[in-house]
Design an enzyme around this catalytic site. Structure first.
Site, PDB file in Angstrom:
ATOM      1  N   LYS A  55       0.825  -1.209   0.000  1.00 31.40           N
ATOM      2  CA  LYS A  55       0.000   0.000   0.000  1.00 31.40           C
ATOM      3  C   LYS A  55       0.860   1.261   0.000  1.00 31.40           C
ATOM      4  O   LYS A  55       0.617   2.199  -0.769  1.00 31.40           O
ATOM      5  CB  LYS A  55      -0.944   0.001   1.199  1.00 31.40           C
ATOM      6  CG  LYS A  55      -2.037  -1.048   1.095  1.00 31.40           C
ATOM      7  CD  LYS A  55      -2.870  -1.108   2.369  1.00 31.40           C
ATOM      8  CE  LYS A  55      -3.916  -2.213   2.293  1.00 31.40           C
ATOM      9  NZ  LYS A  55      -4.730  -2.295   3.520  1.00 31.40           N
ATOM     10  N   ALA A  71      -0.886   0.604   6.037  1.00 30.76           N
ATOM     11  CA  ALA A  71      -1.227  -0.169   7.229  1.00 30.76           C
ATOM     12  C   ALA A  71      -2.150  -1.308   6.849  1.00 30.76           C
ATOM     13  O   ALA A  71      -2.978  -1.175   5.948  1.00 30.76           O
ATOM     14  CB  ALA A  71      -1.898   0.734   8.274  1.00 30.76           C
ATOM     15  N   ASP A  72      -2.000  -2.423   7.542  1.00 38.80           N
ATOM     16  CA  ASP A  72      -2.921  -3.530   7.345  1.00 38.80           C
ATOM     17  C   ASP A  72      -2.966  -4.368   8.606  1.00 38.80           C
ATOM     18  O   ASP A  72      -2.082  -4.285   9.461  1.00 38.80           O
ATOM     19  CB  ASP A  72      -2.519  -4.399   6.157  1.00 38.80           C
ATOM     20  CG  ASP A  72      -3.745  -5.083   5.554  1.00 38.80           C
ATOM     21  OD1 ASP A  72      -4.146  -6.131   6.087  1.00 38.80           O
ATOM     22  OD2 ASP A  72      -4.314  -4.567   4.584  1.00 38.80           O
ATOM     23  N   GLN A  73      -4.013  -5.176   8.702  1.00 36.26           N
ATOM     24  CA  GLN A  73      -4.218  -6.032   9.867  1.00 36.26           C
ATOM     25  C   GLN A  73      -4.859  -7.341   9.410  1.00 36.26           C
ATOM     26  O   GLN A  73      -5.722  -7.332   8.530  1.00 36.26           O
ATOM     27  CB  GLN A  73      -5.132  -5.312  10.858  1.00 36.26           C
ATOM     28  CG  GLN A  73      -5.305  -6.000  12.182  1.00 36.26           C
ATOM     29  CD  GLN A  73      -6.173  -5.169  13.107  1.00 36.26           C
ATOM     30  OE1 GLN A  73      -7.307  -4.838  12.775  1.00 36.26           O
ATOM     31  NE2 GLN A  73      -5.646  -4.818  14.266  1.00 36.26           N
ATOM     32  N   GLY A 108       0.666  -4.612  10.448  1.00 36.23           N
ATOM     33  CA  GLY A 108       1.884  -4.063   9.869  1.00 36.23           C
ATOM     34  C   GLY A 108       1.693  -2.602   9.536  1.00 36.23           C
ATOM     35  O   GLY A 108       0.625  -2.203   9.061  1.00 36.23           O
TER      36      GLY A 108
END
Length: 195
Positions: A55, A71-73, A108
């Site tokens: 991203k 950002a990611d989860q 992250g």
């Protein structure tokens, strides 16, 4: 001061940054998350970091000189990665699957500038959903609204969703998808915020 760009349309991440008085603009990344996940062979935690990286690097070239936050989860349960539920029935099935069990939210964060990664961070929150009754789940499903499909867990931890849990170990903001304190440190280091 360096400008910050959030490479996400996430309402939760936007709200966290706004409440912390962090100046930023939004430029959502347009990546094929399904393709990234399909070819990825690592752990759920590594997947969250890779998605955040993709991203940030997708948006960074069009935001010259600015710091771009990806950002990611991912929800990790019994070694498997789970994404957002597609609809309310899938969200209900996921909450029933997790009832009385532990899972983790792994996240992250990546900061990129001019196409180069300058900082990254991983988070992990251990979560234990209590043995919730069917009656509570019925009420939760009626009242939770869009959060059921907006986040990987299908719960609004900052609201009614807190009642789902008997134990949570980890950063409150990381549960919401944006580990704020490590990020604020990085933003001070990279000139977005005053030291």
């Amino acid at each position: 001061m360096t400008e910050l760009v959030l490479a996400s349309g996430s309402a939760s991440r936007r709200a966290i940054l706004e409440k912390a008085c962090v100046p930023f603009t939004i430029d959502p990344a347009d990546i094929d998350e399904g393709a990234v996940k399909a070819r990825f062979a690592g752990t759920p935690a590594a997947l969250a970091l890779e998605l955040a990286r993709q991203k940030a690097l997708a948006v960074s070239p069009r935001q010259a000189g600015k710091l771009v936050l990806g950002a990611d989860q991912v929800l990790e349960f019994e070694g498997r990665a789970y994404d957002k539920s597609r609809d309310h029935s899938e969200a209900r099935a996921r909450l029933e699957m997790l009832r009385g069990k532990a899972h983790a939210l792994v996240g992250g964060l990546v900061l990129a500038r001019d196409g180069e990664i300058v900082w990254q961070h991983q988070s992990r929150c251990e979560m234990q959903i209590r043995e919730v009754s069917d009656a509570f789940l019925d009420r939760y499903m009626r009242e939770a609204g869009p959060i059921l499909t907006a986040g990987v867990g299908g719960y609004a931890y900052e609201g009614l969703g807190a009642q789902l849990f008997e134990r949570v170990e980890g950063d409150f903001f990381a549960v919401l998808g944006l580990p704020l304190l490590p990020l604020l440190g990085a933003l001070r280091q990279h000139g977005v915020l005053e030291p």
